[in-house]
Structure formats: C-alpha cells, structure tokens
Design a protein around this motif. Structure first.
Motif, mmCIF file in Angstrom:
data_model
loop_
_atom_site.group_PDB
_atom_site.id
_atom_site.type_symbol
_atom_site.label_atom_id
_atom_site.label_comp_id
_atom_site.label_asym_id
_atom_site.label_seq_id
_atom_site.Cartn_x
_atom_site.Cartn_y
_atom_site.Cartn_z
ATOM 1 N N GLN A 175 0.828 -1.145 -0.136
ATOM 2 C CA GLN A 175 0.120 -0.004 0.020
ATOM 3 C C GLN A 175 0.964 1.194 0.097
ATOM 4 O OE1 GLN A 175 0.267 -2.255 2.441
ATOM 5 N NE2 GLN A 175 0.061 -1.473 4.504
ATOM 6 N N TYR A 176 2.130 1.181 0.440
ATOM 7 C CA TYR A 176 3.085 2.312 0.204
ATOM 8 C C TYR A 176 3.664 2.172 -1.159
ATOM 9 C CZ TYR A 176 2.187 1.621 5.053
ATOM 10 O OH TYR A 176 1.291 1.393 6.265
ATOM 11 N N THR A 177 3.036 3.123 -2.140
ATOM 12 C CA THR A 177 3.386 3.158 -3.522
ATOM 13 C C THR A 177 4.072 4.417 -3.824
ATOM 14 O OG1 THR A 177 1.269 3.865 -3.968
ATOM 15 C CG2 THR A 177 1.506 1.523 -4.138
ATOM 16 N N MET A 187 9.689 4.098 -3.550
ATOM 17 C CA MET A 187 10.699 4.856 -3.080
ATOM 18 C C MET A 187 10.156 5.290 -1.554
ATOM 19 S SD MET A 187 11.902 7.046 -6.281
ATOM 20 C CE MET A 187 13.669 7.293 -5.751
ATOM 21 N N TRP A 188 10.760 4.698 -0.638
ATOM 22 C CA TRP A 188 10.338 4.698 0.856
ATOM 23 C C TRP A 188 11.039 5.759 1.659
ATOM 24 C CZ3 TRP A 188 8.453 -0.660 2.948
ATOM 25 C CH2 TRP A 188 7.600 -1.254 2.135
ATOM 26 N N ALA A 189 11.158 5.635 2.854
ATOM 27 C CA ALA A 189 11.692 6.860 3.597
ATOM 28 C C ALA A 189 13.164 7.135 3.472
ATOM 29 C CB ALA A 189 11.485 6.199 5.222
ATOM 30 N N GLU A 192 11.404 -0.675 12.765
ATOM 31 C CA GLU A 192 11.989 0.001 11.321
ATOM 32 C C GLU A 192 12.003 1.449 11.974
ATOM 33 O OE1 GLU A 192 8.631 -0.212 8.600
ATOM 34 O OE2 GLU A 192 7.316 0.838 9.929
ATOM 35 N N GLY A 193 12.607 2.293 10.750
ATOM 36 C CA GLY A 193 12.606 3.716 11.224
ATOM 37 C C GLY A 193 13.492 4.219 12.054
ATOM 38 N N PRO A 194 14.899 3.908 11.891
ATOM 39 C CA PRO A 194 16.084 4.416 12.938
ATOM 40 C C PRO A 194 16.352 5.815 12.918
ATOM 41 C CG PRO A 194 17.015 3.269 11.387
ATOM 42 C CD PRO A 194 15.494 3.124 10.942
ATOM 43 N N TRP A 246 -1.380 2.768 10.947
ATOM 44 C CA TRP A 246 -0.461 1.556 11.400
ATOM 45 C C TRP A 246 1.070 2.094 11.697
ATOM 46 C CZ3 TRP A 246 3.497 -1.673 10.658
ATOM 47 C CH2 TRP A 246 3.478 -2.719 11.518
ATOM 48 N N THR A 247 1.624 2.975 10.547
ATOM 49 C CA THR A 247 2.935 3.063 10.567
ATOM 50 C C THR A 247 3.186 4.219 11.598
ATOM 51 O OG1 THR A 247 2.990 4.495 8.698
ATOM 52 C CG2 THR A 247 3.621 2.415 8.477
ATOM 53 N N THR A 248 4.460 4.190 12.273
ATOM 54 C CA THR A 248 4.805 5.605 12.772
ATOM 55 C C THR A 248 6.498 5.641 12.640
ATOM 56 O OG1 THR A 248 4.872 6.332 14.822
ATOM 57 C CG2 THR A 248 4.904 4.104 14.951
ATOM 58 N N HIS A 249 6.741 6.848 12.392
ATOM 59 C CA HIS A 249 8.221 7.085 11.771
ATOM 60 C C HIS A 249 8.340 8.427 11.881
ATOM 61 C CE1 HIS A 249 11.312 5.967 8.486
ATOM 62 N NE2 HIS A 249 11.548 7.262 8.899
ATOM 63 N N HIS A 250 9.702 9.031 12.502
ATOM 64 C CA HIS A 250 9.824 10.048 13.133
ATOM 65 C C HIS A 250 11.253 10.618 12.768
ATOM 66 C CE1 HIS A 250 12.414 7.620 15.363
ATOM 67 N NE2 HIS A 250 12.928 8.634 16.055
HETATM 68 O O1 FUB Z 1 6.791 4.913 4.176
HETATM 69 C C1 FUB Z 1 7.266 3.529 3.828
HETATM 70 C C2 FUB Z 1 7.341 2.816 5.133
HETATM 71 O O2 FUB Z 1 6.428 2.983 6.213
HETATM 72 C C3 FUB Z 1 8.723 3.339 5.751
HETATM 73 O O3 FUB Z 1 9.724 2.962 4.976
HETATM 74 C C4 FUB Z 1 8.489 2.905 7.246
HETATM 75 O O4 FUB Z 1 9.446 3.239 8.004
HETATM 76 C C5 FUB Z 1 6.999 3.359 7.471
HETATM 77 O O5 FUB Z 1 6.657 4.326 7.683
#
Ligand code: FUB
Length: 330
Positions: A51-53, A88-90, A228-230, A276-280
């Motif tokens: 879903q993270y497209t 292309m994620w975080a 995830e998300g260090p 669902w996700t949390t990232h900071h």
């Molecule tokens: O945004 C895609 C993924 O979702 C990130 O790489 C994760 O950290 C989570 O936020």
C-alpha cells in the motif's frame, strides 16, 4: 509551489500532497524536511507494504517552526534512477563536503530493497542520483549521522515489508526463519560511510539493544524490540537511537556512548498515532528540540496516505525523554 500555512503544532505541515517518514534537519538556518510522498491510491493493506506505493521525493522547508511550510517541489523521481523498479520509501539527507546527500530505499529490478544516494549543491534539490545502489546495501529506512569528527554513519533496516529478516546470513534468503519469543530480536544495521559519503566503508554491523539488565531485547518483546525507522541524534554527548516498534505503533529510544552501540533501552517517545505506521526524526531548532512524525489523520485513517507533523520534545534533567501523546489536547 506552496503548502498550507503552519502555525500550530500537531497539524499537517502540508495538505496538497500526502507525506510520511519526515527526516528533519536544520541546514543554512532553515528547517528542511525530507519526507516520503504517499500517492492517492486504492491498494489493499498487506504485511508486505504494497500500500506504500511511492514514486518520488519532495522537500519541504520552513524558516522556523511557526512559519509557512514551502514545498520545494519534486527533487527526485524513480524514473531518474536506473536501478529502481518501485517503492521509494523513507529518505534522509545529510550535509558534508559542501554537498547534500539524499539517501533513499527502493526496490531494485529484482524486487529487493536497496539503498541509493543522490547529491545536490543545495538542501532543496534537485538531487542527482548515483547510477547504482550503494554496494552491499539492503532493506529500508536509511538515517545518517555525520558525527562531530566528520565521520558519517548510516543506520537502516526494517522488518516485514522492509525485508530485514531476509538478510540474517548476510545474503538474501527469500523465506528465512524469523526470530521469535525468547530469541534475540533483530537489530538495525550501522555502517561507516566513505569520506565521499557515497559507499559503505565497511560491512554493515547489527546494532544490539540491551534491556535494563544488560540482556539483548528479545524478539517477543514487542513493546521494545526494533522494527523500523531508525533515527540517530546526539544530546549532551550521548547517542540516542530512536525507532518504531512496528506492531505496537510507538516510537521508543535507547542510548549509548558510542554511535555503533550497544544501546540501552530508555523509554517511549511517542504514543500510537492514527494509522498503522509510525516514523519520526528529532532535531534541535534554536535551542529547542522537536519531534517530526506522521499519522494518517488527514486521510481519516488510510495507512498509505499519511501527513507529516511536528511537536516539541522535552528531556528530563537526567537525559530521559518525556513521552508524547500528540492528541492530548484535542
Ligand atoms: O513509508 C513506507 C514505510 O512505512 C517506511 O519505510 C516505514 O518506516 C514506514 O513508515
């Protein structure tokens, strides 16, 4: 292009696009935020993260925390990166040698997540990608610290859709055994960067996160284990590794005297947010500390359509961090 005017904490920084995974830095006296760019889509949620497209990056910029948030526009698109197939994620950005380095994860043509880097002379881009991914890189969520001595460290790794479990042997394994229960949790990876910031200087090492008894955190300890998300920052000479616990939807931290650990678990920074996700990320601006994070409030809970926000972060005198509930005053 301009985003909305921001004068309030805990509200979306921009609303003309969906944004997530904000990596905030002060460069040239301004706050630059490097987020993911979520697309408006109708994908079903799954544990693989389909879903993270995302396809491109925009950079956001603010003069100060109470200023208008400006979208500097698209600074890199997947079509410009020869090795990328999708997602292309975080990202994160670092400054060294008079240049800005945008680090980003994406799937290569075989569907394996790798880390890439693109460079610019200015923090707001555009960024020019290196033709290939960082040699020996894998998984997702790069975060870079340039330490006071000029050494760059890259932290990365994410479970499930981020494929970290598949690299336990150092090679890609499609269906690996996954640590569970009393077994040691998988840690994020760290590697020193070469002086030109474009490659790993060494094989990535696994970071160990210890509990209060000096024992490695266990895989079944979902309130504390790495997901995830260090993010890495320094406060009063100590290194703070903060990260998402994934299934428990919180941001937590651990501290060390060394950028490579081992780290000792410290506590919770952020309560679960909508989505669902949390990232900071954590950044100091004019002597105060701020947490940049995302939630799915603007899309009313759609996981893959998120918005970045910020709030103030407070240290106690002993260096511990106060837990934030971003909805406390609503
Ligand atoms: O945004 C895609 C993924 O979702 C990130 O790489 C994760 O950290 C989570 O936020």
């Amino acid at each position: 292009m301009k985003g909305m005017i921001i004068i309030k904490k805990n509200t979306p920084l921009v609303t003309h696009i969906y944004t997530a995974d904000p990596s905030a830095h002060v460069f040239d006296g301004k706050i630059y935020i490097y987020p993911s760019h979520d697309l408006d889509h109708e994908c079903e949620d799954n544990d693989n993260g389909d879903q993270y497209t995302m396809e491109d990056y925009h950079v956001l910029c603010m003069d100060d925390v109470d200023s208008e948030c400006i979208d500097c526009g698209e600074v890199l698109h997947q079509d410009e990166v020869p090795w990328v197939s999708q997602q292309m994620w975080a990202p994160d950005c670092a400054y060294k040698n008079g240049k800005y380095y945008l680090y980003f994860p994406a799937r290569d043509k075989d569907g394996i997540f790798r880390l890439g880097v693109a460079t610019s002379d200015t923090p707001g881009g555009k960024f020019t990608p290196e033709p290939d991914y960082i040699k020996g890189s894998f998984s997702i969520d790069p975060a870079v610290l340039v330490d006071d001595d000029g050494q760059g460290y890259i932290y990365f790794g994410g479970l499930w859709g981020g494929q970290l479990e598949k690299w336990q042997t150092g090679e890609y394994v499609e269906n690996p055994a996954v640590p569970a229960g009393e077994q040691k949790a998988l840690g994020p990876r760290v590697a020193k960067l070469t002086d030109d910031m474009l490659q790993f200087k060494e094989e990535p090492k696994e970071i160990v996160i210890l509990d209060e008894n000096g024992e490695p955190i266990k895989a079944g300890d979902e309130d504390r284990r790495y997901f995830e998300g260090p993010w890495m920052h320094k406060y009063n000479g100590k290194y703070y590794l903060s990260y998402s616990t994934g299934t428990k939807c919180t941001i937590v931290y651990a501290t060390s005297d060394s950028p490579e650990g081992p780290f000792t678990f410290g506590g919770k920074i952020l309560e679960p947010v909508i989505g669902w996700t949390t990232h900071h990320s954590i950044v100091e601006v004019n002597g105060k500390w701020y947490l940049f994070y995302h939630d799915s409030s603007y899309s009313r809970g759609v996981s893959g359509m998120r918005c970045v926000k910020y709030t103030e972060l407070t240290y106690n005198e002993d260096g511990t961090i106060q837990t934030i509930n971003p909805y406390a005053n609503e």
